[in-house]
Design an enzyme around this catalytic site. Structure first.
Site, PDB file in Angstrom:
ATOM      1  N   VAL A   1      34.958  42.703  30.626  1.00 29.27           N
ATOM      2  CA  VAL A   1      34.340  41.363  31.271  1.00 29.27           C
ATOM      3  C   VAL A   1      34.664  41.151  32.900  1.00 29.27           C
ATOM      4  O   VAL A   1      34.191  40.369  33.499  1.00 29.27           O
ATOM      5  CB  VAL A   1      34.915  40.064  30.554  1.00 29.27           C
ATOM      6  N   LYS A   2      35.305  42.289  33.463  1.00 35.81           N
ATOM      7  CA  LYS A   2      35.459  42.170  34.798  1.00 35.81           C
ATOM      8  C   LYS A   2      34.209  42.676  35.801  1.00 35.81           C
ATOM      9  O   LYS A   2      33.337  43.232  35.464  1.00 35.81           O
ATOM     10  CB  LYS A   2      36.804  42.905  35.144  1.00 35.81           C
TER      11      LYS A   2
END
Ligand SMILES: Cc1ncc(COP(=O)(O)O)c(C=O)c1O
Length: 379
Positions: free
Chosen positions: A167-168
């Site tokens: 999710v980065k």
């Protein structure tokens, strides 16, 4: 894939000159303006290796914010050290005044976490860490590409950490990295994260082991994906900035909306849009209404189980699989007596919207309109 070597060390002949982890480390160090970068298997591993490389161990205290991801205290606990939770302010990161109040004889490090794309008052924290001889570690896992007074986040303290989880802003599935200008910390970091190997020579079996380590290695497969992603970081940041700005424009003039404070000289990485509303009741109602209006990835961290101390019952009640060191257990048990109302006042009024790279123009416009409508209805 063709050369068949998926490990970052060794097999020099077979790998045909492919060193993806090394290449990504060079790219990361260059992009961040740091002398060294070292990749590991996750952001949590990067924090653990950073602390270990600075010599932090049993009984040492590390000050970290009460609003962060659980990885922050996990990395401290993993080394037998003591996490000391600290209040946050309207930057949603460490409040330097509370940091100062918490510094004691056992304090060894300040771990600042640049939550949701923006930073703490780094000048104040650097002044404190210098004055007290402490290590300043930056957790920039959620803020890669952000800047403070012209420098990349992560490059201001002695060590900066990044996560490349799914999710980065830049991802390789699972991975992490640390940057430092210190030769000594870098030498310790690469050895500690590979069982203590000193990485001298080209025969892995004959390498020395100056100290004990663990396995926090990244694989070549992950590094290959990460390398391609890090090369696109500036492109991603520009998309994030555009999406963030559109959402911000849609609501910032509304009475009752207060934007999160970004310290002077700071540039966010625009991975989240954060704002405060008048009270917890309104915040919860808006959060619920945003979900119903199809605005996903909107977070109300005050009630979230993973990012704010209020719901960390497993930590506060010492639910560990094995016994914890006594000093750690004593310090953690004392949390329940600490007053975090200063943090609560910001957290209970905060809403946080994840900014995605993949939105189309239509999707962005739909979100901006839905966001404004929901806020108008509830403010
Ligand atoms: C602020 C912060 N620190 C550390 C981590 C840990 O990163 P990883 O998931 O790569 O272990 C995360 C991941 O969400 C994070 O948000």
């Amino acid at each position: 894939m063709d050369n068949g070597v998926l490990m970052r060390y060794g097999f020099d002949g077979a790998r045909n000159g492919h060193w993806k982890a090394r290449e990504m480390e060079m790219a990361l160090a260059t992009r961040m303006g740091s002398k060294h970068a070292h990749l590991v298997s996750s952001g949590t591993a990067a924090l653990t290796v950073a602390l270990a490389s600075a010599g932090i161990g049993a009984g040492d205290e590390v000050i970290l914010p009460a609003f962060t991801f659980v990885a922050s205290f996990e990395s401290v606990l993993a080394l037998g050290a003591v996490p000391v939770l600290c209040d946050i302010d309207d930057t949603l990161t460490l409040d330097p005044r509370d940091v100062e109040a918490l510094i004691g004889p056992k304090t060894r490090a300040i771990m600042v976490v640049h939550m949701c794309g923006s930073m703490a008052d780094l000048d104040a924290l650097k002044a404190l860490s210098d004055a007290h001889g402490l290590l300043l570690i930056e957790d920039a896992c959620q803020a890669i590409g952000g800047r403070y007074k012209g420098k990349a986040l992560g490059s201001i303290g002695e060590i900066g950490c990044f996560s490349f989880d799914f999710v980065k802003t830049t991802t390789c599935g699972e991975g992490g990295g640390l940057i430092t200008n210190s030769e000594e910390i870098y030498e310790k970091a690469h050895a500690f994260s590979d069982h203590g190997h000193d990485h001298i020579g080209s025969d892995r079996g004959a390498e020395g082991h100056p100290f004990m380590g663990y396995n926090y290695r990244i694989s070549e497969l992950h590094a290959a994906v990460g390398l391609a992603q890090i090369r696109r970081l500036d492109e991603f940041l520009e998309i994030q900035r555009r999406h963030y700005s559109r959402l911000r424009e849609a609501i910032e003039d509304l009475p009752g909306v207060q934007m999160r404070r970004v310290p002077e000289g700071g540039v966010e990485n625009y991975s989240f849009l954060n704002f405060f509303v008048p009270n917890a009741e309104v915040a919860r109602a808006i959060h619920k209404a945003l979900g119903a209006a199809g605005v996903d990835a909107a977070f109300y961290w005050f009630d979230n189980l993973w990012h704010y101390h209020r719901k960390w019952d497993h930590l506060k009640q010492l639910h560990s699989l094995g016994k914890l060191p006594e000093e750690t257990a004593r310090a953690v048990a004392a949390y329940s007596k600490r007053d975090f109302s200063a943090s609560d006042r910001w957290m209970e009024r905060n809403l946080s919207l994840l900014v995605k790279l993949t939105w189309s123009e239509e999707e962005l416009e739909r979100r901006a309109a839905a966001l404004r409508e929901v806020l108008e209805q509830h403010l």
